[in-house]
Design a protein around this motif. Structure first.
Motif, PDB file in Angstrom:
ATOM      1  N   TRP A   1      33.753  53.021  85.479  1.00  0.00           N
ATOM      2  CA  TRP A   1      34.074  51.693  84.980  1.00  0.00           C
ATOM      3  C   TRP A   1      32.865  50.803  85.288  1.00  0.00           C
TER       4      TRP A   1
ATOM      5  N   ALA B   1      38.476  48.780  90.168  1.00  0.00           N
ATOM      6  CA  ALA B   1      38.895  49.400  88.914  1.00  0.00           C
ATOM      7  C   ALA B   1      40.152  48.759  88.334  1.00  0.00           C
TER       8      ALA B   1
ATOM      9  N   LYS C   1      40.814  47.083  84.634  1.00  0.00           N
ATOM     10  CA  LYS C   1      39.659  47.542  83.873  1.00  0.00           C
ATOM     11  C   LYS C   1      40.043  48.756  83.032  1.00  0.00           C
ATOM     12  N   THR C   2      39.277  48.989  81.987  1.00  0.00           N
ATOM     13  CA  THR C   2      39.410  50.229  81.221  1.00  0.00           C
ATOM     14  C   THR C   2      38.482  51.266  81.836  1.00  0.00           C
ATOM     15  N   VAL C   3      39.069  52.350  82.321  1.00  0.00           N
ATOM     16  CA  VAL C   3      38.315  53.388  83.022  1.00  0.00           C
ATOM     17  C   VAL C   3      38.154  54.601  82.103  1.00  0.00           C
ATOM     18  N   THR C   4      36.956  55.164  82.089  1.00  0.00           N
ATOM     19  CA  THR C   4      36.691  56.376  81.311  1.00  0.00           C
ATOM     20  C   THR C   4      36.792  57.590  82.226  1.00  0.00           C
TER      21      THR C   4
ATOM     22  N   LYS D   1      39.983  57.168  77.793  1.00  0.00           N
ATOM     23  CA  LYS D   1      39.869  55.783  78.252  1.00  0.00           C
ATOM     24  C   LYS D   1      41.267  55.230  78.496  1.00  0.00           C
TER      25      LYS D   1
ATOM     26  N   LYS E   1      43.590  52.011  80.543  1.00  0.00           N
ATOM     27  CA  LYS E   1      43.633  50.737  81.243  1.00  0.00           C
ATOM     28  C   LYS E   1      44.344  50.920  82.584  1.00  0.00           C
TER      29      LYS E   1
END
Length: 212
Positions: A157, A183, A186-189, A209, A211
């Motif tokens: 992120w 995190a 946030k949008t985490v990959t 991805k 949220k």
């Protein structure tokens, strides 16, 4: 091996340089799984050829089937062949020496097969920082990978990154997350991967991805 201890076939090499055209063949069988990358390192006497036949070729169809790989030796009398197998089964291969080259001398080879792995992550619309993220790992033919294979999940992120490890059980992967506060919201990959080793090819699932 020595091709002279295999099968002698009159005219099996066409007309030949000097009109002889006879040849010797020495046969082997290689069990493979769909998706395997087969690597054969081999060496031999000048004039020796390697022929790899499609999976499913039998004694009854060998002489009506075109090899998927046909390879000669390089100038140092060594060569490497690689082929990705489309089907599970037995792949016949043989070494051939035509009489134009003289005595059917010795050869040796090592065959290895690295299995392909297909991985995926279960999508979620929203997760908590302490959620368990699930995934799967299967061989290319659909069977689960052996238990105990390790896989890495990388979370990224804007403010950071984290890595987690899971070991396969029945083809299932469970990654208990412990994401930091940075995190949140946030949008985490998430990226699921495993490097290559002598038995398995490298694999990487499609990024996910989510949220947080």
């Amino acid at each position: 091996g020595n091709t002279a201890s295999g099968q002698f076939l009159e005219g099996s090499c066409g007309s030949g340089w000097f009109g002889a055209g006879d040849g010797w063949r020495s046969y082997w069988s290689l069990p493979v799984t769909a998706g395997d990358l087969v690597t054969i390192n081999w060496e031999g006497t000048s004039g020796t050829e390697l022929k790899m036949m499609p999976v499913g070729t039998t004694d009854y169809t060998a002489f009506q089937t075109t090899p998927v790989v046909s390879e000669g030796l390089s100038s140092n009398l060594k060569s490497q062949v690689q082929y990705t197998v489309p089907l599970s089964g037995v792949m016949p291969l043989y070494f051939r020496m035509c009489s134009d080259y003289g005595t059917p001398g010795p050869y040796n080879f090592t065959a290895t097969a690295q299995h392909a792995i297909v991985t995926s992550l279960t999508p979620y619309p929203l997760i908590k920082t302490t959620t368990t993220l699930w995934g799967s790992a299967r061989l290319a033919d659909g069977t689960p990978v052996p238990d105990g294979l390790g896989f890495t999940l990388t979370a990224t992120w804007p403010e950071g990154t984290a890595q987690y490890t899971a070991f396969s059980s029945g083809g299932v992967l469970g990654f208990p997350l412990a994401l930091p506060e940075t995190a949140q919201a946030k949008t985490v990959t998430f990226s699921l991967s495993r490097p290559a080793d002598p038995l398995y090819l490298a694999t990487k699932a499609a990024d996910l991805k989510i949220k947080v």
